[in-house]
Design a protein around this motif. Sequence first.
Motif, PDB file in Angstrom:
ATOM      1  N   UNK A   7       0.834  -1.204   0.000  1.00  0.00           N
ATOM      2  CA  UNK A   7       0.000   0.000   0.000  1.00  0.00           C
ATOM      3  C   UNK A   7       0.872   1.259   0.000  1.00  0.00           C
ATOM      4  N   UNK A   8       0.329   2.350  -0.486  1.00  0.00           N
ATOM      5  CA  UNK A   8       1.061   3.609  -0.581  1.00  0.00           C
ATOM      6  C   UNK A   8       0.997   4.355   0.748  1.00  0.00           C
ATOM      7  N   UNK A   9       2.143   4.792   1.240  1.00  0.00           N
ATOM      8  CA  UNK A   9       2.195   5.561   2.479  1.00  0.00           C
ATOM      9  C   UNK A   9       2.214   7.065   2.208  1.00  0.00           C
ATOM     10  N   UNK A  10       2.495   7.466   0.974  1.00  0.00           N
ATOM     11  CA  UNK A  10       2.714   8.876   0.651  1.00  0.00           C
ATOM     12  C   UNK A  10       1.542   9.806   0.990  1.00  0.00           C
ATOM     13  N   UNK A  15       3.347  10.151  10.734  1.00  0.00           N
ATOM     14  CA  UNK A  15       4.097   8.900  10.733  1.00  0.00           C
ATOM     15  C   UNK A  15       3.237   7.722  11.163  1.00  0.00           C
ATOM     16  N   UNK A  16       2.452   7.874  12.201  1.00  0.00           N
ATOM     17  CA  UNK A  16       1.640   6.773  12.706  1.00  0.00           C
ATOM     18  C   UNK A  16       0.749   6.199  11.603  1.00  0.00           C
ATOM     19  N   UNK A  17       0.030   7.056  10.906  1.00  0.00           N
ATOM     20  CA  UNK A  17      -0.880   6.589   9.849  1.00  0.00           C
ATOM     21  C   UNK A  17      -0.111   5.987   8.679  1.00  0.00           C
ATOM     22  N   UNK A  18       1.002   6.615   8.292  1.00  0.00           N
ATOM     23  CA  UNK A  18       1.800   6.109   7.177  1.00  0.00           C
ATOM     24  C   UNK A  18       2.375   4.733   7.500  1.00  0.00           C
ATOM     25  N   UNK A  23       3.783  -0.517   6.585  1.00  0.00           N
ATOM     26  CA  UNK A  23       4.664  -1.525   7.181  1.00  0.00           C
ATOM     27  C   UNK A  23       3.902  -2.788   7.547  1.00  0.00           C
ATOM     28  N   UNK A  24       4.577  -3.898   7.536  1.00  0.00           N
ATOM     29  CA  UNK A  24       3.978  -5.136   8.013  1.00  0.00           C
ATOM     30  C   UNK A  24       3.937  -5.143   9.537  1.00  0.00           C
ATOM     31  N   UNK A  29       7.898  -0.964  14.911  1.00  0.00           N
ATOM     32  CA  UNK A  29       8.608   0.245  14.472  1.00  0.00           C
ATOM     33  C   UNK A  29       8.216   1.452  15.314  1.00  0.00           C
ATOM     34  N   UNK A  30       6.913   1.668  15.501  1.00  0.00           N
ATOM     35  CA  UNK A  30       6.447   2.849  16.221  1.00  0.00           C
ATOM     36  C   UNK A  30       6.850   2.820  17.689  1.00  0.00           C
TER      37      UNK A  30
END
Length: 176
Positions: A7-10, A15-18, A23-24, A29-30
């Motif tokens: 999926x596109x993060x752009x 950051x949280x939503x992206x 990310x899997x 990561x967060x």
Amino acid sequence: MTEAVFPDWAPFKELDAAARAYLRDPEVALDCLNSALAGAQILGFTLERFVNEYNGVWQEVVVCDGSRLLLWHGEDTAPGEGPAGSMISSLRVVPLSAVTEIGCRRRLIRTATGHRVDAVDVYLLLSSVEEATDGPGVRHDALRFGKTLTDGGVAQIGRLEEFAELLAGLIGRPLL
């Protein structure tokens, strides 16, 4: 290597939503990044994800808080290097004062109406050095980030260029 479309993060400015869209393992990561950020404001970020040579997922988040780069990296372990389904999670923190040079290379395609960006490659040279593996001497440590039309698309290319512009504006200037 298996091709994968993520999926596109752009479109996500936070950051949280992206991370949750792209990310899997966004929680891993967060949690890691938020702990290191300790409430610092995120000025910009870029994300990367691909399927590696043994069909495992490789993920990266790079965050700038105005004085540091925080690089989270998550990667599935290779077969035989750990229990099935295991991954490595790592964090690297680089002060912006360690960045000695930033560069951005754009590959352009000529079109009937001008040019369009086909790929962007951003590099940061760091003041730290590492031993050269291809002979005697040392080489600058470097960070590289790239996006292409087939790996991320137009929007992610644009977001990486914005991230490079943010860093270029911060490098070499007194930090607040």
